[in-house]
Write a protein that holds these residues in place. Structure first.
Motif, PDB file in Angstrom:
ATOM      1  N   ALA A  43      90.702 -24.465   3.222  1.00 30.50           N
ATOM      2  CA  ALA A  43      90.265 -24.449   4.498  1.00 30.50           C
ATOM      3  C   ALA A  43      88.597 -24.215   4.462  1.00 30.50           C
ATOM      4  CB  ALA A  43      90.635 -23.257   5.329  1.00 30.50           C
ATOM      5  N   GLN A  44      87.917 -24.736   5.393  1.00 33.36           N
ATOM      6  CA  GLN A  44      86.553 -24.743   5.401  1.00 33.36           C
ATOM      7  C   GLN A  44      86.000 -23.331   5.863  1.00 33.36           C
ATOM      8  OE1 GLN A  44      84.579 -27.414   4.006  1.00 33.36           O
ATOM      9  NE2 GLN A  44      86.708 -28.083   3.555  1.00 33.36           N
ATOM     10  N   PHE A  45      86.589 -22.275   5.266  1.00 35.25           N
ATOM     11  CA  PHE A  45      86.171 -21.104   5.626  1.00 35.25           C
ATOM     12  C   PHE A  45      84.702 -20.521   5.802  1.00 35.25           C
ATOM     13  CE2 PHE A  45      85.822 -16.459   4.442  1.00 35.25           C
ATOM     14  CZ  PHE A  45      85.989 -15.881   5.860  1.00 35.25           C
ATOM     15  N   PHE A  46      84.265 -20.893   4.610  1.00 32.92           N
ATOM     16  CA  PHE A  46      82.698 -20.487   4.106  1.00 32.92           C
ATOM     17  C   PHE A  46      81.875 -21.284   4.872  1.00 32.92           C
ATOM     18  CE2 PHE A  46      85.159 -19.485   0.224  1.00 32.92           C
ATOM     19  CZ  PHE A  46      85.140 -18.046   0.257  1.00 32.92           C
ATOM     20  N   ASP A  47      82.257 -22.673   5.164  1.00 36.37           N
ATOM     21  CA  ASP A  47      81.415 -23.320   6.145  1.00 36.37           C
ATOM     22  C   ASP A  47      81.349 -23.120   7.465  1.00 36.37           C
ATOM     23  OD1 ASP A  47      80.902 -24.973   3.836  1.00 36.37           O
ATOM     24  OD2 ASP A  47      82.403 -26.678   4.708  1.00 36.37           O
ATOM     25  N   ASN A  48      82.239 -22.121   7.979  1.00 34.33           N
ATOM     26  CA  ASN A  48      82.333 -22.048   9.316  1.00 34.33           C
ATOM     27  C   ASN A  48      81.571 -20.677   9.727  1.00 34.33           C
ATOM     28  OD1 ASN A  48      84.082 -24.013   9.936  1.00 34.33           O
ATOM     29  ND2 ASN A  48      85.998 -22.730   9.516  1.00 34.33           N
ATOM     30  N   ILE A  49      81.502 -19.823   8.710  1.00 35.79           N
ATOM     31  CA  ILE A  49      80.803 -18.599   8.821  1.00 35.79           C
ATOM     32  C   ILE A  49      79.383 -18.698   7.951  1.00 35.79           C
ATOM     33  CG2 ILE A  49      82.671 -17.361   8.881  1.00 35.79           C
ATOM     34  CD1 ILE A  49      82.386 -16.274   6.114  1.00 35.79           C
ATOM     35  N   PHE A 112      83.509 -10.803   4.741  1.00 33.79           N
ATOM     36  CA  PHE A 112      84.437 -11.510   5.645  1.00 33.79           C
ATOM     37  C   PHE A 112      85.694 -11.722   4.818  1.00 33.79           C
ATOM     38  CE2 PHE A 112      80.362 -12.591   7.751  1.00 33.79           C
ATOM     39  CZ  PHE A 112      80.745 -12.483   9.009  1.00 33.79           C
ATOM     40  N   GLU A 113      87.037 -11.789   5.684  1.00 33.02           N
ATOM     41  CA  GLU A 113      87.820 -12.108   4.805  1.00 33.02           C
ATOM     42  C   GLU A 113      89.019 -12.888   5.580  1.00 33.02           C
ATOM     43  OE1 GLU A 113      91.940  -9.441   3.291  1.00 33.02           O
ATOM     44  OE2 GLU A 113      89.857  -8.501   3.292  1.00 33.02           O
ATOM     45  N   GLN A 114      89.731 -13.867   4.946  1.00 33.99           N
ATOM     46  CA  GLN A 114      90.644 -14.618   5.728  1.00 33.99           C
ATOM     47  C   GLN A 114      91.847 -14.836   4.745  1.00 33.99           C
ATOM     48  OE1 GLN A 114      90.730 -19.104   5.850  1.00 33.99           O
ATOM     49  NE2 GLN A 114      90.578 -18.821   8.077  1.00 33.99           N
ATOM     50  N   LYS A 115      93.156 -14.496   5.258  1.00 39.82           N
ATOM     51  CA  LYS A 115      94.220 -14.354   4.256  1.00 39.82           C
ATOM     52  C   LYS A 115      95.177 -15.173   5.234  1.00 39.82           C
ATOM     53  CE  LYS A 115      97.467 -12.064   1.387  1.00 39.82           C
ATOM     54  NZ  LYS A 115      97.680 -10.714   1.096  1.00 39.82           N
ATOM     55  N   SER A 116      95.851 -16.444   4.784  1.00 42.41           N
ATOM     56  CA  SER A 116      97.040 -17.155   5.569  1.00 42.41           C
ATOM     57  C   SER A 116      98.081 -17.841   4.838  1.00 42.41           C
ATOM     58  CB  SER A 116      95.976 -18.166   6.174  1.00 42.41           C
ATOM     59  OG  SER A 116      95.501 -19.142   5.089  1.00 42.41           O
ATOM     60  N   ASN A 118     102.420 -18.923   4.103  1.00 41.35           N
ATOM     61  CA  ASN A 118     103.595 -18.111   3.661  1.00 41.35           C
ATOM     62  C   ASN A 118     103.759 -18.095   2.229  1.00 41.35           C
ATOM     63  OD1 ASN A 118     104.218 -17.994   6.571  1.00 41.35           O
ATOM     64  ND2 ASN A 118     105.108 -20.151   6.568  1.00 41.35           N
ATOM     65  N   GLN A 119     104.781 -17.228   1.928  1.00 45.37           N
ATOM     66  CA  GLN A 119     105.029 -17.002   0.498  1.00 45.37           C
ATOM     67  C   GLN A 119     105.063 -18.392  -0.371  1.00 45.37           C
ATOM     68  OE1 GLN A 119     105.554 -13.668  -0.653  1.00 45.37           O
ATOM     69  NE2 GLN A 119     105.815 -14.369  -2.790  1.00 45.37           N
ATOM     70  N   GLY A 120     104.515 -18.703  -1.290  1.00 40.74           N
ATOM     71  CA  GLY A 120     104.531 -19.862  -2.298  1.00 40.74           C
ATOM     72  C   GLY A 120     103.364 -20.610  -1.866  1.00 40.74           C
ATOM     73  N   THR A 121     102.653 -20.447  -0.666  1.00 36.70           N
ATOM     74  CA  THR A 121     101.494 -21.486  -0.163  1.00 36.70           C
ATOM     75  C   THR A 121     100.248 -20.537   0.342  1.00 36.70           C
ATOM     76  OG1 THR A 121     102.599 -21.861   1.828  1.00 36.70           O
ATOM     77  CG2 THR A 121     102.896 -23.281   0.111  1.00 36.70           C
ATOM     78  N   ARG A 122     100.141 -19.185  -0.090  1.00 37.06           N
ATOM     79  CA  ARG A 122      99.110 -18.422   0.504  1.00 37.06           C
ATOM     80  C   ARG A 122      97.675 -18.535   0.098  1.00 37.06           C
ATOM     81  NH1 ARG A 122     101.758 -12.807  -1.123  1.00 37.06           N
ATOM     82  NH2 ARG A 122     102.675 -14.565  -2.711  1.00 37.06           N
ATOM     83  N   LYS A 123      96.697 -18.356   0.805  1.00 35.92           N
ATOM     84  CA  LYS A 123      95.375 -18.552   0.465  1.00 35.92           C
ATOM     85  C   LYS A 123      94.459 -17.479   1.108  1.00 35.92           C
ATOM     86  CE  LYS A 123      95.255 -22.086   3.236  1.00 35.92           C
ATOM     87  NZ  LYS A 123      94.931 -23.417   4.186  1.00 35.92           N
ATOM     88  N   LEU A 124      93.724 -17.093   0.233  1.00 36.27           N
ATOM     89  CA  LEU A 124      92.827 -15.807   0.307  1.00 36.27           C
ATOM     90  C   LEU A 124      91.388 -16.260   0.136  1.00 36.27           C
ATOM     91  CD1 LEU A 124      92.336 -12.641   0.646  1.00 36.27           C
ATOM     92  CD2 LEU A 124      92.497 -12.611  -1.747  1.00 36.27           C
ATOM     93  N   ASN A 125      90.507 -15.877   1.197  1.00 37.06           N
ATOM     94  CA  ASN A 125      89.095 -16.687   0.830  1.00 37.06           C
ATOM     95  C   ASN A 125      88.324 -15.287   1.386  1.00 37.06           C
ATOM     96  OD1 ASN A 125      89.433 -19.149   0.805  1.00 37.06           O
ATOM     97  ND2 ASN A 125      90.021 -19.487   2.773  1.00 37.06           N
ATOM     98  N   LEU A 126      87.582 -14.613   0.369  1.00 40.55           N
ATOM     99  CA  LEU A 126      86.558 -13.574   0.493  1.00 40.55           C
ATOM    100  C   LEU A 126      85.110 -14.059   0.153  1.00 40.55           C
ATOM    101  CD1 LEU A 126      88.447 -11.106  -1.945  1.00 40.55           C
ATOM    102  CD2 LEU A 126      88.824 -11.192   0.773  1.00 40.55           C
ATOM    103  N   LEU A 127      84.466 -13.435   1.562  1.00 45.26           N
ATOM    104  CA  LEU A 127      83.031 -13.587   1.359  1.00 45.26           C
ATOM    105  C   LEU A 127      82.464 -12.175   0.776  1.00 45.26           C
ATOM    106  CD1 LEU A 127      80.375 -15.592   1.808  1.00 45.26           C
ATOM    107  CD2 LEU A 127      80.346 -14.232   4.234  1.00 45.26           C
ATOM    108  N   ILE A 128      81.948 -12.087  -0.283  1.00 43.03           N
ATOM    109  CA  ILE A 128      81.482 -10.825  -0.926  1.00 43.03           C
ATOM    110  C   ILE A 128      79.889 -10.607  -1.081  1.00 43.03           C
ATOM    111  CG2 ILE A 128      81.845  -9.400  -2.747  1.00 43.03           C
ATOM    112  CD1 ILE A 128      84.105 -11.456  -3.620  1.00 43.03           C
ATOM    113  N   GLY A 129      79.386  -9.599  -0.582  1.00 46.60           N
ATOM    114  CA  GLY A 129      77.895  -9.154  -0.743  1.00 46.60           C
ATOM    115  C   GLY A 129      77.960  -8.263  -1.973  1.00 46.60           C
ATOM    116  N   VAL A 130      77.260  -8.644  -3.022  1.00 42.35           N
ATOM    117  CA  VAL A 130      77.137  -7.803  -4.230  1.00 42.35           C
ATOM    118  C   VAL A 130      75.819  -7.363  -4.597  1.00 42.35           C
ATOM    119  CG1 VAL A 130      77.236  -9.724  -5.690  1.00 42.35           C
ATOM    120  CG2 VAL A 130      77.942  -7.822  -6.689  1.00 42.35           C
TER     121      VAL A 130
END
Length: 288
Positions: A43-49, A112-116, A118-130
């Motif tokens: 997903a275009q998660f990072f583009d959106n934020i 920012f965090e997005q997790k979506s 079902n089991q087997g096709t999960r996606k995790l997107n993390l925007l991390i400030g370090v």
């Protein structure tokens, strides 16, 4: 005559067999080089934020001048540094936990965090400030989580942008001071209202600049890591299945080539026959 015909026939059969085997070997090898990917598109998660959060850091260093009298100039560079990591995992829960432990280890923040999925096709997107000093260490640890699909680091200088924001702020503060001074001199009510409205506009602009400049504050210094983890299953394809697929593809392409060759040969034969007929007709006309 029969020996020549048999010899040519054998040669033709040999060429056809070589073509068939070459096509089969090509498709069989291609089956091994082609990777099967069962994961969904990211997903275009990072583009959106990307416009809602900016992380900046600074670096102080000295530049020595090339004049006869050596002097040094202090430079305060502002920059934006972003790492993009896309990884695929067959052990999603374990590797998600590992990623979060690494983030905590290097005192980074999940902004920012997005997790979506079902089991087997999960996606995790993390925007991390370090923190800038931990950026490289966190990046090196995260690229060992899962199977990396893509990675890159981008660094952009933001010093000029920072200076422009400060210059704009100073200019607006001078205009505001001048307008406030004009209020003390009196005047008509409509002129006074216009001054008030103009001062209010400048105050709003200064508030916006304050938010933008706040991202550059030393206490808010971060570099950015965009981390994506996708869940996918490994598919083991048997040799028999690969042979079957390669054979089906080879027969299909081979027959298409034979048909195409047949029609090309037929067309060439008819074309040459037509030319021969025209030559005979031309000779008959010339004799008359």
């Amino acid at each position: 005559m029969k020996k020549v015909f048999k010899k040519r026939l054998k040669k033709l059969i040999f060429i056809l067999v070589v073509i068939f085997i070459s096509l089969f070997v090509f498709r069989f090898i291609y089956g091994y080089t082609k990777k099967v990917d069962t994961t969904n598109n990211q997903a275009q998660f990072f583009d959106n934020i990307s416009n809602s959060r900016k992380n900046y850091a600074s670096k102080k260093y000295q530049i020595k001048s090339s004049n006869t009298v050596q002097t040094s100039v202090n430079v305060d560079q502002k920059y934006e540094k972003i790492a993009e990591i896309k990884s695929k995992s067959t052990e999603f829960d374990k590797e998600e936990s590992d990623a979060r432990k690494k983030i905590e280890k290097y005192k980074a923040l999940i902004q920012f965090e997005q997790k979506s999925g079902n089991q087997g096709t999960r996606k995790l997107n993390l925007l991390i400030g370090v923190p800038p000093e931990n950026f490289d260490a966190l990046y090196k640890d995260l690229i060992h989580i899962g199977k990396i699909q893509a990675k890159q680091i981008t660094k952009k200088d933001k010093t000029n942008e920072y200076k422009e924001l400060n210059a704009k702020k100073a200019s607006l503060e001078k205009i505001r001071a001048s307008l406030i001074e004009l209020k003390t001199k009196g005047g008509k009510i409509d002129e006074f209202m216009q001054l008030e409205n103009r001062i209010l506009e400048i105050e709003q602009q200064l508030q916006g600049l304050g938010v933008s400049l706040g991202d550059f504050d030393d206490e808010n210094e971060f570099c950015t890591v965009q981390f994506s983890l996708l869940e996918g299953k490994e598919i083991n394809i048997s040799i028999i299945h690969r042979v079957k697929v390669a054979l089906e593809w080879t027969i299909k392409i081979y027959l298409q080539l034979i048909v195409m060759f047949f029609f090309l040969t037929l067309f060439a034969y008819l074309f040459l026959l037509a030319i021969e007929k025209l030559k005979i007709l031309e000779n008959i006309i010339n004799k008359k």
